[in-house]
Design a protein around this motif. Structure first.
Motif, PDB file in Angstrom:
ATOM      1  N   GLN A 104     104.153 -17.886  21.321  1.00 10.32           N
ATOM      2  CA  GLN A 104     103.895 -17.069  22.761  1.00 10.32           C
ATOM      3  C   GLN A 104     102.392 -17.867  23.185  1.00 10.32           C
ATOM      4  O   GLN A 104     102.262 -18.330  24.326  1.00 10.32           O
ATOM      5  CB  GLN A 104     103.703 -15.882  22.771  1.00 10.32           C
TER       6      GLN A 104
ATOM      7  N   VAL B 252     113.225 -14.708  26.647  1.00  8.18           N
ATOM      8  CA  VAL B 252     112.003 -15.274  26.312  1.00  8.18           C
ATOM      9  C   VAL B 252     111.623 -15.590  24.925  1.00  8.18           C
ATOM     10  O   VAL B 252     110.864 -16.066  24.471  1.00  8.18           O
ATOM     11  CB  VAL B 252     110.740 -14.212  26.660  1.00  8.18           C
ATOM     12  N   PHE B 253     112.683 -14.971  23.753  1.00 11.76           N
ATOM     13  CA  PHE B 253     112.451 -14.978  22.426  1.00 11.76           C
ATOM     14  C   PHE B 253     113.600 -16.224  21.970  1.00 11.76           C
ATOM     15  O   PHE B 253     113.645 -16.563  20.738  1.00 11.76           O
ATOM     16  CB  PHE B 253     112.629 -13.690  21.844  1.00 11.76           C
TER      17      PHE B 253
ATOM     18  N   TRP C 159     103.870 -13.902  30.246  1.00 15.05           N
ATOM     19  CA  TRP C 159     103.938 -15.486  30.479  1.00 15.05           C
ATOM     20  C   TRP C 159     105.179 -15.417  31.405  1.00 15.05           C
ATOM     21  O   TRP C 159     105.148 -16.336  32.386  1.00 15.05           O
ATOM     22  CB  TRP C 159     104.183 -16.034  29.294  1.00 15.05           C
ATOM     23  N   ARG C 160     106.408 -14.953  31.250  1.00 13.76           N
ATOM     24  CA  ARG C 160     107.163 -14.846  32.180  1.00 13.76           C
ATOM     25  C   ARG C 160     106.923 -14.393  33.489  1.00 13.76           C
ATOM     26  O   ARG C 160     107.545 -15.039  34.590  1.00 13.76           O
ATOM     27  CB  ARG C 160     108.688 -13.835  31.640  1.00 13.76           C
TER      28      ARG C 160
ATOM     29  N   ALA D  77     105.028 -12.593  25.820  1.00 13.78           N
ATOM     30  CA  ALA D  77     106.038 -13.413  26.260  1.00 13.78           C
ATOM     31  C   ALA D  77     106.478 -12.714  27.661  1.00 13.78           C
ATOM     32  O   ALA D  77     106.940 -13.539  28.659  1.00 13.78           O
ATOM     33  CB  ALA D  77     107.519 -13.214  25.168  1.00 13.78           C
TER      34      ALA D  77
ATOM     35  N   LYS E 174     102.567 -21.251  24.659  1.00 17.18           N
ATOM     36  CA  LYS E 174     102.433 -21.400  26.176  1.00 17.18           C
ATOM     37  C   LYS E 174     101.513 -21.384  26.984  1.00 17.18           C
ATOM     38  O   LYS E 174     101.530 -22.054  27.987  1.00 17.18           O
ATOM     39  CB  LYS E 174     103.833 -20.231  26.350  1.00 17.18           C
TER      40      LYS E 174
END
Length: 486
Positions: free
Chosen positions: A130, A450-451, A399-400, A396, A133
């Motif tokens: 993560q 996300v994962f 970030w999304r 995560a 990113k």
């Protein structure tokens, strides 16, 4: 901000660093946040320090009591023979264990022997994935953690079960209430209660400093024998390490004092549970806080976000939007959901607010904090959660939110407004692990987005196992209620 950067350790510097040692202790982290490791000779360690060594993957194929999962999972299973994965020491995690004659200690991360990629379920790897990113836009993450935990007096050597058997063995034949609390009564922030066990109290604080998981604040919390530790703020990946190692310190030091610390989310009915709050902020390459706007936005949609940057607002929106889909990562046990109930200082909805201590996300920002201290406090996790998974989930989702420029999905809770009340417009979070895991693993979940499927399928499978064990359990409550009445 945080502790000073340690000198870099290299493979070439190891012989000098370990000149007076004959052994090294190594440990990795499993899905339940437990440290799994071994002691190796110095010669062995020096030979594998660069490229790593084989470590049995069964630590991802069994539960916290070493029972293999009922359903075969991809990372480790009978078909692949519970094959070895590659454990690579993180040389920068070096510290010495004060209660074990200062033996050198390193954390390891786990990698797939075929692809050389991080094992999908490896907690340390998940956090670093993560963070990578954010590095693409030259952003770093800082974090802090707070842990509450109950403490009980361990069975004494004069009782049937000695300390060599341990508290868990004692409880096989005795009810939990037979363990007395370290201290009685509700005395949060008491200066006198720690005096009753001052040797233990200061030993924890000083040992944490010696083991590089420093405590910033250390006090009693409201509840019998409850303490709370606020760990020193720092870089996010290192913070996750220190949060994990903090529990290791407490459990290890406590044995000297015949004390059993308990990080369960809800050890006692009718009393507050144990929280494991996580604080997160974003910084640029100079360490300047990126969540602070630089001034007050008089036209902000909500007054609570007037000092929050656009990036901060999107990050917050991402967490709020995705929180219901990642609940097994922040509330991973059956017991977790006994804490997440109304009227016990624990959030039960997707909720947020400036300095709102009942909401899922508390914004800490001007005017009540310094601009450089602007951050989010994630209040959903209990002390039972794996800190790496909590950290990875928030990063995560954040970030999304940034990537998709998400908008905050619900209004803030006002001061005096209760979580779950009529004014709370947020979605109700899962009430139990099965409900949470069904949402986590469903097709098209934000968790899968996300994962990825491999991690969600694996961790979801481990939670299915936990749910099945609970479904099959016959509890004391059932026996007491029904033995004579049905």
């Amino acid at each position: 901000m945080g502790r000073e950067k340690e000198p870099e350790i290299t493979v070439e510097s190891l012989p000098g660093l370990l000149a007076n040692d004959n052994a090294v202790k190594l440990a990795g982290v499993d899905v339940d946040g437990q440290l799994r490791g071994k002691l190796v000779s110095k010669k062995k360690f020096l030979s594998i320090a660069k490229s790593g060594f084989g470590f049995c993957s069964v630590i991802f194929g069994w539960d916290m009591h070493d029972m293999t999962y009922g359903r075969e999972l991809k990372v480790s299973n009978k078909e692949n023979g519970y094959r070895d994965i590659i454990a690579v020491p993180d040389l920068q995690s070096y510290r010495r264990i004060p209660w074990e004659d200062n033996v050198p200690f390193f954390l390891v991360s786990f990698f797939d022997p075929d692809t050389k990629e991080p094992v999908s379920a490896c907690p340390r790897g998940l956090v670093k994935t993560q963070l990578e990113k954010f590095k693409t836009i030259n952003v770093g993450a800082m974090a802090g953690a707070e842990y509450e935990f109950y403490q009980f007096k361990s069975p004494s050597n004069t009782q049937k079960y000695s300390l060599t058997s341990g508290t868990a063995a004692f409880l096989q034949q005795n009810p939990p209430n037979s363990l007395p609390s370290l201290t009685e009564g509700m005395f949060g922030y008491s200066l006198t209660r720690p005096v009753h066990n001052s040797g233990y109290y200061y030993d924890i604080f000083n040992t944490c400093e010696a083991f590089k998981c420093n405590i910033e604040g250390w006090h009693t919390e409201s509840g019998p024998g409850v303490y709370e530790a606020a760990l020193e703020f720092g870089e996010a990946a290192q913070m996750a390490d220190r949060a994990s190692l903090f529990k290791y310190v407490v459990k290890s030091v406590a044995t000297k004092y015949n004390i059993t610390p308990c990080f369960m989310a809800k050890p006692k009915q009718g009393l507050p549970g144990n929280s494991g709050h996580m604080h997160i902020s974003l910084v640029d390459k100079n360490g300047d806080n990126l969540l602070f706007r630089g001034g007050k936005d008089e036209n902000a949609r909500y007054p609570d976000i007037a000092s929050l940057s656009d990036m901060g607002r999107h990050f917050l929106a991402g967490i709020l939007d995705g929180l219901p889909d990642v609940m097994p990562l922040v509330a991973p046990t059956i017991n977790s959901y006994k804490r997440l109930v109304e009227n016990f200082w624990a959030p039960v909805t997707v909720s947020w607010g400036l300095e709102h201590r009942a909401a899922s996300i508390r914004i800490i920002a001007p005017p009540t904090s310094k601009p450089g201290a602007t951050r989010f406090e994630i209040r959903v996790p209990g002390a039972d959660a794996n800190p790496y998974y909590v950290m990875a989930a928030m990063l995560a989702l954040g970030w999304r939110g940034i990537e998709k420029k998400l908008e905050i999905p619900c209004p803030p809770l006002g001061k005096g407004e209760e979580v779950g009340g009529e004014s709370d417009m947020g979605v109700r979070l899962a009430k139990n692990l099965k409900e949470a895991n069904d949402r986590f693993t469903r097709t098209g979940s934000i968790a899968r987005e996300v994962f990825g499927d491999e991690f969600v399928d694996h961790f979801g499978g481990t939670r299915e196992h936990e749910i099945r064990l609970w479904d099959e359990a016959v509890t004391d409550w059932e026996m007491k209620r029904y033995i004579e009445t049905v």
